[in-house]
Design a protein around this motif. Structure first.
Motif, PDB file in Angstrom:
ATOM      1  N   GLU A  36       0.807  -1.220   0.000  1.00 12.15           N
ATOM      2  CA  GLU A  36       0.000   0.000   0.000  1.00 12.15           C
ATOM      3  C   GLU A  36       0.841   1.272   0.000  1.00 12.15           C
ATOM      4  O   GLU A  36       0.542   2.219  -0.714  1.00 12.15           O
ATOM      5  CB  GLU A  36      -0.949   0.003   1.196  1.00 12.15           C
ATOM      6  N   ALA A  37       1.901   1.283   0.781  1.00 11.37           N
ATOM      7  CA  ALA A  37       2.712   2.501   0.892  1.00 11.37           C
ATOM      8  C   ALA A  37       3.445   2.809  -0.412  1.00 11.37           C
ATOM      9  O   ALA A  37       3.643   3.969  -0.756  1.00 11.37           O
ATOM     10  CB  ALA A  37       3.703   2.366   2.038  1.00 11.37           C
ATOM     11  N   LEU A  38       3.841   1.773  -1.137  1.00  8.54           N
ATOM     12  CA  LEU A  38       4.654   1.975  -2.338  1.00  8.54           C
ATOM     13  C   LEU A  38       3.895   1.693  -3.631  1.00  8.54           C
ATOM     14  O   LEU A  38       4.178   2.284  -4.656  1.00  8.54           O
ATOM     15  CB  LEU A  38       5.892   1.076  -2.285  1.00  8.54           C
ATOM     16  N   GLY A  39       2.985   0.741  -3.584  1.00  7.94           N
ATOM     17  CA  GLY A  39       2.249   0.380  -4.785  1.00  7.94           C
ATOM     18  C   GLY A  39       3.002  -0.558  -5.713  1.00  7.94           C
ATOM     19  O   GLY A  39       2.540  -0.843  -6.810  1.00  7.94           O
ATOM     20  N   HIS A  40       4.157  -1.043  -5.305  1.00  9.90           N
ATOM     21  CA  HIS A  40       4.954  -1.953  -6.136  1.00  9.90           C
ATOM     22  C   HIS A  40       5.862  -2.792  -5.246  1.00  9.90           C
ATOM     23  O   HIS A  40       5.953  -2.556  -4.042  1.00  9.90           O
ATOM     24  CB  HIS A  40       5.786  -1.177  -7.155  1.00  9.90           C
ATOM     25  N   VAL A  47       8.672  -6.408   5.716  1.00 18.30           N
ATOM     26  CA  VAL A  47       9.016  -7.455   6.679  1.00 18.30           C
ATOM     27  C   VAL A  47       7.791  -7.917   7.465  1.00 18.30           C
ATOM     28  O   VAL A  47       7.643  -9.107   7.761  1.00 18.30           O
ATOM     29  CB  VAL A  47      10.151  -6.983   7.616  1.00 18.30           C
ATOM     30  N   SER A  48       6.881  -7.007   7.769  1.00  9.70           N
ATOM     31  CA  SER A  48       5.691  -7.394   8.539  1.00  9.70           C
ATOM     32  C   SER A  48       4.827  -8.395   7.770  1.00  9.70           C
ATOM     33  O   SER A  48       4.215  -9.277   8.369  1.00  9.70           O
ATOM     34  CB  SER A  48       4.869  -6.159   8.932  1.00  9.70           C
ATOM     35  N   PHE A  49       4.782  -8.307   6.439  1.00 10.94           N
ATOM     36  CA  PHE A  49       4.028  -9.271   5.648  1.00 10.94           C
ATOM     37  C   PHE A  49       4.681 -10.653   5.686  1.00 10.94           C
ATOM     38  O   PHE A  49       3.994 -11.676   5.716  1.00 10.94           O
ATOM     39  CB  PHE A  49       3.887  -8.815   4.197  1.00 10.94           C
ATOM     40  N   ILE A  50       6.019 -10.670   5.658  1.00 11.36           N
ATOM     41  CA  ILE A  50       6.743 -11.944   5.738  1.00 11.36           C
ATOM     42  C   ILE A  50       6.466 -12.594   7.089  1.00 11.36           C
ATOM     43  O   ILE A  50       6.183 -13.794   7.172  1.00 11.36           O
ATOM     44  CB  ILE A  50       8.255 -11.733   5.514  1.00 11.36           C
ATOM     45  N   HIS A  51       6.533 -11.798   8.136  1.00 13.42           N
ATOM     46  CA  HIS A  51       6.275 -12.294   9.488  1.00 13.42           C
ATOM     47  C   HIS A  51       4.876 -12.882   9.588  1.00 13.42           C
ATOM     48  O   HIS A  51       4.668 -13.989  10.091  1.00 13.42           O
ATOM     49  CB  HIS A  51       6.468 -11.162  10.502  1.00 13.42           C
ATOM     50  N   LYS A  52       3.896 -12.153   9.086  1.00 13.91           N
ATOM     51  CA  LYS A  52       2.511 -12.595   9.168  1.00 13.91           C
ATOM     52  C   LYS A  52       2.306 -13.897   8.387  1.00 13.91           C
ATOM     53  O   LYS A  52       1.654 -14.827   8.874  1.00 13.91           O
ATOM     54  CB  LYS A  52       1.579 -11.513   8.636  1.00 13.91           C
ATOM     55  N   LYS A  53       2.850 -13.992   7.192  1.00 14.86           N
ATOM     56  CA  LYS A  53       2.668 -15.181   6.354  1.00 14.86           C
ATOM     57  C   LYS A  53       3.349 -16.405   6.972  1.00 14.86           C
ATOM     58  O   LYS A  53       2.813 -17.507   6.908  1.00 14.86           O
ATOM     59  CB  LYS A  53       3.205 -14.937   4.949  1.00 14.86           C
ATOM     60  N   THR A  60      11.737 -14.946  16.010  1.00 15.10           N
ATOM     61  CA  THR A  60      12.221 -16.054  15.174  1.00 15.10           C
ATOM     62  C   THR A  60      12.383 -15.594  13.732  1.00 15.10           C
ATOM     63  O   THR A  60      13.435 -15.818  13.117  1.00 15.10           O
ATOM     64  CB  THR A  60      11.251 -17.252  15.240  1.00 15.10           C
ATOM     65  N   ILE A  61      11.361 -14.942  13.186  1.00 14.44           N
ATOM     66  CA  ILE A  61      11.451 -14.462  11.805  1.00 14.44           C
ATOM     67  C   ILE A  61      12.568 -13.440  11.665  1.00 14.44           C
ATOM     68  O   ILE A  61      13.316 -13.450  10.686  1.00 14.44           O
ATOM     69  CB  ILE A  61      10.098 -13.885  11.337  1.00 14.44           C
ATOM     70  N   SER A  62      12.705 -12.567  12.642  1.00 18.60           N
ATOM     71  CA  SER A  62      13.772 -11.572  12.604  1.00 18.60           C
ATOM     72  C   SER A  62      15.141 -12.256  12.547  1.00 18.60           C
ATOM     73  O   SER A  62      16.010 -11.855  11.773  1.00 18.60           O
ATOM     74  CB  SER A  62      13.674 -10.663  13.826  1.00 18.60           C
ATOM     75  N   ALA A  63      15.321 -13.288  13.354  1.00 13.85           N
ATOM     76  CA  ALA A  63      16.597 -14.019  13.353  1.00 13.85           C
ATOM     77  C   ALA A  63      16.823 -14.698  12.000  1.00 13.85           C
ATOM     78  O   ALA A  63      17.936 -14.670  11.458  1.00 13.85           O
ATOM     79  CB  ALA A  63      16.616 -15.045  14.472  1.00 13.85           C
ATOM     80  N   TYR A  64      15.776 -15.288  11.440  1.00  9.18           N
ATOM     81  CA  TYR A  64      15.894 -15.939  10.135  1.00  9.18           C
ATOM     82  C   TYR A  64      16.285 -14.924   9.061  1.00  9.18           C
ATOM     83  O   TYR A  64      17.204 -15.159   8.273  1.00  9.18           O
ATOM     84  CB  TYR A  64      14.575 -16.591   9.729  1.00  9.18           C
ATOM     85  N   LEU A  65      15.578 -13.806   9.027  1.00  8.66           N
ATOM     86  CA  LEU A  65      15.837 -12.805   7.998  1.00  8.66           C
ATOM     87  C   LEU A  65      17.222 -12.188   8.144  1.00  8.66           C
ATOM     88  O   LEU A  65      17.905 -11.932   7.153  1.00  8.66           O
ATOM     89  CB  LEU A  65      14.746 -11.733   8.021  1.00  8.66           C
ATOM     90  N   GLY A  80      11.266   5.032   4.764  1.00  9.18           N
ATOM     91  CA  GLY A  80      10.596   5.604   5.926  1.00  9.18           C
ATOM     92  C   GLY A  80      10.842   4.715   7.123  1.00  9.18           C
ATOM     93  O   GLY A  80      11.956   4.299   7.393  1.00  9.18           O
ATOM     94  N   LYS A  81       9.774   4.365   7.832  1.00  7.31           N
ATOM     95  CA  LYS A  81       9.932   3.504   9.008  1.00  7.31           C
ATOM     96  C   LYS A  81       9.783   2.026   8.667  1.00  7.31           C
ATOM     97  O   LYS A  81       9.864   1.168   9.532  1.00  7.31           O
ATOM     98  CB  LYS A  81       8.926   3.888  10.086  1.00  7.31           C
ATOM     99  N   TRP A  82       9.586   1.705   7.390  1.00  2.15           N
ATOM    100  CA  TRP A  82       9.356   0.327   6.969  1.00  2.15           C
ATOM    101  C   TRP A  82      10.611  -0.292   6.366  1.00  2.15           C
ATOM    102  O   TRP A  82      11.397   0.379   5.708  1.00  2.15           O
ATOM    103  CB  TRP A  82       8.210   0.269   5.958  1.00  2.15           C
ATOM    104  N   SER A  83      10.753  -1.597   6.561  1.00  3.92           N
ATOM    105  CA  SER A  83      11.865  -2.359   5.997  1.00  3.92           C
ATOM    106  C   SER A  83      11.312  -3.341   4.972  1.00  3.92           C
ATOM    107  O   SER A  83      10.329  -4.034   5.236  1.00  3.92           O
ATOM    108  CB  SER A  83      12.602  -3.130   7.089  1.00  3.92           C
ATOM    109  N   TYR A  84      11.964  -3.384   3.828  1.00  8.92           N
ATOM    110  CA  TYR A  84      11.551  -4.258   2.737  1.00  8.92           C
ATOM    111  C   TYR A  84      12.698  -5.195   2.382  1.00  8.92           C
ATOM    112  O   TYR A  84      13.859  -4.796   2.406  1.00  8.92           O
ATOM    113  CB  TYR A  84      11.172  -3.443   1.503  1.00  8.92           C
ATOM    114  N   LEU A  85      12.341  -6.430   2.039  1.00  6.42           N
ATOM    115  CA  LEU A  85      13.343  -7.418   1.660  1.00  6.42           C
ATOM    116  C   LEU A  85      13.007  -8.013   0.309  1.00  6.42           C
ATOM    117  O   LEU A  85      11.842  -8.258  -0.007  1.00  6.42           O
ATOM    118  CB  LEU A  85      13.411  -8.538   2.698  1.00  6.42           C
ATOM    119  N   LYS A  86      14.064  -8.242  -0.474  1.00  3.72           N
ATOM    120  CA  LYS A  86      13.904  -8.966  -1.734  1.00  3.72           C
ATOM    121  C   LYS A  86      15.090  -9.904  -1.899  1.00  3.72           C
ATOM    122  O   LYS A  86      16.121  -9.762  -1.228  1.00  3.72           O
ATOM    123  CB  LYS A  86      13.783  -8.014  -2.914  1.00  3.72           C
ATOM    124  N   ARG A  87      14.910 -10.852  -2.787  1.00  2.18           N
ATOM    125  CA  ARG A  87      15.973 -11.820  -3.059  1.00  2.18           C
ATOM    126  C   ARG A  87      17.150 -11.145  -3.744  1.00  2.18           C
ATOM    127  O   ARG A  87      16.971 -10.259  -4.565  1.00  2.18           O
ATOM    128  CB  ARG A  87      15.446 -12.924  -3.978  1.00  2.18           C
TER     129      ARG A  87
END
Length: 100
Positions: A36-40, A47-53, A60-65, A80-87
């Motif tokens: 929503e914040a970026l649209g892409h 990171v919050s979406f990865i955690h939720k899924k 645990t997810i934080s340690a994995y990531l 901003g205040k959000w963290s994004y991860l990609k391969r």
């Protein structure tokens, strides 16, 4: 890629959830809600979406990531205040070439 780097990546990928995360991030538009914040997904997935899924605790997810970032399998981008991860496709290809 050298033997030590390949060994660390292999250790990192010896966990089912970490492999699932790599699979999810391969096609983020199919596995996560719209950013929503970026649209892409150019910066990856929040990171919050990865955690939720994953359905595991945040720690645990934080340690994995974190371990996946240290192996250079994931690229972190802060927006901003959000963290994004990609391969990190470059590292993934180097690993594949090394083990073949």
């Amino acid at each position: 890629m050298n033997l030590k780097e390949a060994t660390e990546i292999s250790k990192c990928l010896s966990n089912q959830t970490r492999i699932q995360i790599m699979e999810w991030l391969k096609k983020p538009e199919s596995n996560f809600p719209p950013q929503e914040a970026l649209g892409h997904f150019d910066y990856g997935v929040c990171v919050s979406f990865i955690h939720k899924k994953a359905g595991l605790s945040q720690s645990t997810i934080s340690a994995y990531l974190t371990s996946m970032q240290k192996c250079d399998l994931l690229i972190l981008t802060r927006h901003g205040k959000w963290s994004y991860l990609k391969r990190n496709e470059r590292t993934i290809q180097e690993y594949i070439q090394f083990i073949s």
